[in-house]
Design a protein around this motif. Structure first.
Motif, PDB file in Angstrom:
ATOM      1  N   ALA A 243      41.633   7.509  22.601  1.00 49.11           N
ATOM      2  CA  ALA A 243      42.150   6.207  22.176  1.00 49.11           C
ATOM      3  C   ALA A 243      41.467   5.635  20.953  1.00 49.11           C
ATOM      4  N   GLY A 244      40.878   6.465  20.100  1.00 52.01           N
ATOM      5  CA  GLY A 244      40.174   5.906  18.952  1.00 52.01           C
ATOM      6  C   GLY A 244      40.666   6.286  17.567  1.00 52.01           C
ATOM      7  N   PRO A 245      41.955   6.322  17.192  1.00 50.19           N
ATOM      8  CA  PRO A 245      43.147   6.106  18.019  1.00 50.19           C
ATOM      9  C   PRO A 245      43.477   7.269  18.944  1.00 50.19           C
ATOM     10  N   GLY A 246      43.003   8.477  18.581  1.00 49.36           N
ATOM     11  CA  GLY A 246      43.119   9.598  19.494  1.00 49.36           C
ATOM     12  C   GLY A 246      44.535   9.986  19.848  1.00 49.36           C
ATOM     13  N   LEU A 247      44.630  10.734  20.934  1.00 47.07           N
ATOM     14  CA  LEU A 247      45.934  11.243  21.361  1.00 47.07           C
ATOM     15  C   LEU A 247      46.881  10.115  21.755  1.00 47.07           C
ATOM     16  N   LEU A 248      46.405   9.179  22.564  1.00 51.07           N
ATOM     17  CA  LEU A 248      47.297   8.108  23.016  1.00 51.07           C
ATOM     18  C   LEU A 248      47.707   7.205  21.866  1.00 51.07           C
ATOM     19  N   GLY A 249      46.744   6.854  21.009  1.00 50.57           N
ATOM     20  CA  GLY A 249      47.101   6.013  19.873  1.00 50.57           C
ATOM     21  C   GLY A 249      48.110   6.675  18.963  1.00 50.57           C
ATOM     22  N   THR A 250      48.006   7.999  18.809  1.00 55.91           N
ATOM     23  CA  THR A 250      48.978   8.736  17.994  1.00 55.91           C
ATOM     24  C   THR A 250      50.350   8.711  18.642  1.00 55.91           C
ATOM     25  N   LEU A 251      50.413   9.058  19.928  1.00 52.56           N
ATOM     26  CA  LEU A 251      51.703   9.095  20.623  1.00 52.56           C
ATOM     27  C   LEU A 251      52.366   7.723  20.653  1.00 52.56           C
ATOM     28  N   LEU A 252      51.615   6.706  21.036  1.00 54.59           N
ATOM     29  CA  LEU A 252      52.211   5.379  21.196  1.00 54.59           C
ATOM     30  C   LEU A 252      52.579   4.772  19.855  1.00 54.59           C
ATOM     31  N   GLY A 253      52.053   5.334  18.765  1.00 55.70           N
ATOM     32  CA  GLY A 253      52.434   4.893  17.429  1.00 55.70           C
ATOM     33  C   GLY A 253      53.537   5.720  16.801  1.00 55.70           C
ATOM     34  N   GLY A 254      54.070   6.713  17.545  1.00 54.38           N
ATOM     35  CA  GLY A 254      55.194   7.494  17.053  1.00 54.38           C
ATOM     36  C   GLY A 254      54.821   8.812  16.413  1.00 54.38           C
ATOM     37  N   GLY A 255      53.552   9.227  16.493  1.00 49.55           N
ATOM     38  CA  GLY A 255      53.133  10.482  15.891  1.00 49.55           C
ATOM     39  C   GLY A 255      53.175  11.642  16.865  1.00 49.55           C
ATOM     40  N   ARG A 256      52.582  12.760  16.438  1.00 43.40           N
ATOM     41  CA  ARG A 256      52.585  13.988  17.232  1.00 43.40           C
ATOM     42  C   ARG A 256      51.152  14.363  17.583  1.00 43.40           C
ATOM     43  N   ALA A 257      50.942  14.804  18.826  1.00 40.91           N
ATOM     44  CA  ALA A 257      49.630  15.254  19.275  1.00 40.91           C
ATOM     45  C   ALA A 257      49.696  16.729  19.629  1.00 40.91           C
ATOM     46  N   VAL A 258      48.724  17.476  19.119  1.00 43.34           N
ATOM     47  CA  VAL A 258      48.585  18.897  19.424  1.00 43.34           C
ATOM     48  C   VAL A 258      47.292  19.065  20.221  1.00 43.34           C
ATOM     49  N   ILE A 259      47.370  19.741  21.373  1.00 43.94           N
ATOM     50  CA  ILE A 259      46.242  19.824  22.296  1.00 43.94           C
ATOM     51  C   ILE A 259      45.671  21.234  22.309  1.00 43.94           C
ATOM     52  N   LEU A 260      44.356  21.335  22.167  1.00 46.22           N
ATOM     53  CA  LEU A 260      43.631  22.585  22.360  1.00 46.22           C
ATOM     54  C   LEU A 260      42.538  22.364  23.393  1.00 46.22           C
ATOM     55  N   PRO A 261      42.085  23.442  24.045  1.00 45.56           N
ATOM     56  CA  PRO A 261      41.073  23.272  25.097  1.00 45.56           C
ATOM     57  C   PRO A 261      39.676  23.002  24.575  1.00 45.56           C
ATOM     58  N   SER A 262      39.401  23.350  23.302  1.00 44.69           N
ATOM     59  CA  SER A 262      38.056  23.159  22.776  1.00 44.69           C
ATOM     60  C   SER A 262      38.108  23.118  21.253  1.00 44.69           C
ATOM     61  N   PRO A 263      36.994  22.698  20.617  1.00 44.86           N
ATOM     62  CA  PRO A 263      36.962  22.673  19.153  1.00 44.86           C
ATOM     63  C   PRO A 263      36.491  23.979  18.526  1.00 44.86           C
ATOM     64  N   ALA A 264      36.517  25.093  19.265  1.00 45.96           N
ATOM     65  CA  ALA A 264      36.083  26.377  18.707  1.00 45.96           C
ATOM     66  C   ALA A 264      36.770  26.598  17.365  1.00 45.96           C
ATOM     67  N   PRO A 265      36.016  26.877  16.297  1.00 48.55           N
ATOM     68  CA  PRO A 265      36.589  26.822  14.951  1.00 48.55           C
ATOM     69  C   PRO A 265      37.697  27.828  14.682  1.00 48.55           C
ATOM     70  N   GLU A 266      37.619  29.032  15.213  1.00 53.42           N
ATOM     71  CA  GLU A 266      38.649  30.031  14.907  1.00 53.42           C
ATOM     72  C   GLU A 266      40.033  29.516  15.295  1.00 53.42           C
TER      73      GLU A 266
END
Length: 539
Positions: A243-266
């Motif tokens: 929520a900073g704006p994060g996933l929810l802030g993006t969705l509730l503002g009309g954007g798209r969220a892409v989810i990954l399980p971790s920040p592993a760079p590859e």
């Protein structure tokens, strides 16, 4: 519900000034879906949903929660990894007035049981396994100890017939929307968890009004909107990536969220290129790994990336200066806490501010007060312990009057425990902490908790846990031990005691230093400042 409300005059002020729009969180999703029903809004490894499809699943899940006997005001513990079910279930709770309690996948029996018991949770939502750990079994162990916990819902390959299928709960609605009465915007929308000096998780109740304002204002500062593609790689149960704006802030503002399980760079950097990601949130350890990876491997196309947020612990100035040249995106330093206050550098700030500060509050009505150890205000420009209050900083912990009294001084202030310096331009510089906490990659660990487990070993006479500097995670746990005569204490022994107690793995000490005696202050307390200096010299 044992929640401390904002005083009436402040609540009226926050409404009058437009901070609190008196709309439940679900209303923002409905507005985004009405404007862009056929736009893809949520992507993970197995599912890609349009706004219309997301709303249908949210409505279906809300109706099925009601069919399970859950109603407005009930609580459910959500202990899920980053996945589409996390998003649908959370939004369904918002829709139905059920309050999700956000637990981390790294939490184990001790933490999950404490949270479920404290909240009187009616259900527990988990993945079958995460990184080889059997969360389904853990969930049923917790349910056996918490009488109110009637349902275990599992995503993934279920092993037990008494587990319910979470993916089925999150299926599209069978027909028309369930027609549930919307929750009161002043009601608790969700509970976030905070670490503490006792090691017992503390629950922060966040209302629809205050959480929606924080998300909307953060999105405004970041320039997030319908064109935003946000990459979620940190655990979504944390308030920052949610929520900073994060996933929810993006969705509730009309954007798209892409989810990954971790920040592993590859995988994460490849996802930036594949999905044309514009924004993401990292912690210092993760951004450092990204920079190291880019120095040794061909870079994918990162030209879509516009903003990289970094929070969780202080980002070293020299690393901050490398982010934009390497990633081609603007760095935004973020400082905040589950208890409320959110500070950000602004995209238009000069490099001097972005590289050397942790930003300034997002709201004009965020109040800051810097005090010394006796509670007296410090002179301008001097470091002090930060106190804060404002329209999205709640007034106390849930069902914890003693902890609330200790952390919330008179006047509605929250004592953060962070030592900061306030610059003349209004930006904060984080100098350290006054609490006995260790910040391991953004996860707060109570030194007292580690010490208590060490003392369960018969050979331990005295133990003191302190933060040990670490270039990747910021801090790790170092345990100083005085052994009883003729005995020896090993790091493996302490870690085994903690594992057997069901403690989260991130709390386990990383180093043990045997000593003949612990240093003490003039009044006889263990001198942890001296121990921190000692381990810094040893490294």
């Amino acid at each position: 519900m044992s929640v401390t409300a904002w005083p009436g005059e402040l609540a009226h002020r926050y409404v009058a000034r437009g901070y609190w729009e008196q709309r439940p969180l679900g209303a923002y999703l409905d507005a985004a879906a009405a404007a862009r029903p056929d736009e893809i809004c949520l992507v993970d490894a197995t599912v890609s949903l349009t706004f219309a499809e997301l709303v249908s699943r949210v409505d279906g899940a809300a109706a099925r929660l009601r069919a399970l006997g859950l109603s407005a005001g009930d609580r459910v513990v959500v202990q899920l990894p980053n996945c589409w079910e996390f998003v649908v279930a959370t939004l369904a709770c918002f829709r139905s007035g059920v309050a999700p309690v956000m637990a981390l996948p790294a939490h184990r029996r001790q933490e999950v049981t404490a949270v479920a018991r404290l909240t009187g949770a009616r259900a527990l939502l988990v993945a079958a396994t995460v990184k080889g750990f059997d969360h389904e079994r853990l969930a049923h162990e917790v349910a056996a100890e918490v009488p109110d916990l009637k349902h275990v819902l599992v995503t993934g390959h279920r092993q037990r017939p008494d587990s319910l299928d979470l993916a089925a709960l999150c299926a599209p609605a069978d027909g028309a929307a369930p027609g549930l009465a919307p929750p009161d915007p002043a009601d608790v929308a969700l509970f976030l968890l905070s670490g503490g000096t006792t090691g017992r998780p503390k629950l922060i109740p966040r209302t629809h009004n205050d959480y929606a304002y924080m998300m909307r204002r953060a999105a405004q500062i970041c320039g997030a909107g319908p064109g935003t593609v946000y990459l979620a790689v940190l655990p979504l149960a944390h308030g920052y990536p949610m929520a900073g704006p994060g996933l929810l802030g993006t969705l509730l503002g009309g954007g798209r969220a892409v989810i990954l399980p971790s920040p592993a760079p590859e995988r994460a950097l490849a996802a930036v290129a594949e999905h044309r990601v514009t924004m993401t949130s990292l912690v210092p350890a993760a951004v450092t790994r990204w920079l190291e990876h880019l120095g040794t491997a061909p870079a994918p196309d990162l030209s879509s990336l516009e903003l990289v947020q970094v929070a969780g612990s202080r980002l070293p100035d020299e690393v901050a200066a490398r982010v934009s040249p390497a990633l081609g995106a603007r760095l935004q330093q973020v400082y905040g806490m589950a208890e409320g206050l959110l500070c950000m550098t602004r995209p238009a700030d000069p490099d001097e501010v972005v590289h050397h500060t942790q930003g300034r509050p997002i709201c004009p009505d965020d109040e800051l007060l810097l005090v010394d150890e006796d509670g007296a205000p410090v002179p301008p420009g001097e470091p002090g312990i930060l106190l804060t209050r404002g329209p999205y900083t709640p007034r106390g912990y849930y069902r914890e009057p003693e902890l609330t009294a200790a952390a919330y001084p008179p006047g509605g202030w929250y004592r953060t425990g962070d030592v900061v310096r306030l610059r003349p331009d209004g930006n904060l510089v984080i100098e350290g902490r006054d609490k006995d906490l260790i910040n391991r990659g953004g996860e707060k660990i109570a030194a007292e908790e580690v010490e208590n487990y060490a003392h369960q070993l018969p050979a331990v006479s005295l133990a003191a846990a302190v933060a040990m500097p670490d270039p990747e995670l910021g801090e790790r746990v170092c345990l100083y031990v005085v052994a009883r005569p003729g005995t020896e204490v090993t790091l493996a022994q302490v870690r085994d005691v903690m594992r057997e107690a069901g403690v989260a793995a991130f709390k386990l000490p990383d180093r043990l230093v045997p000593v003949d005696a612990l240093p003490v202050t003039a009044i006889g307390k263990v001198d942890k400042k001296a121990l921190r200096a000692d381990i810094a010299r040893r490294l």
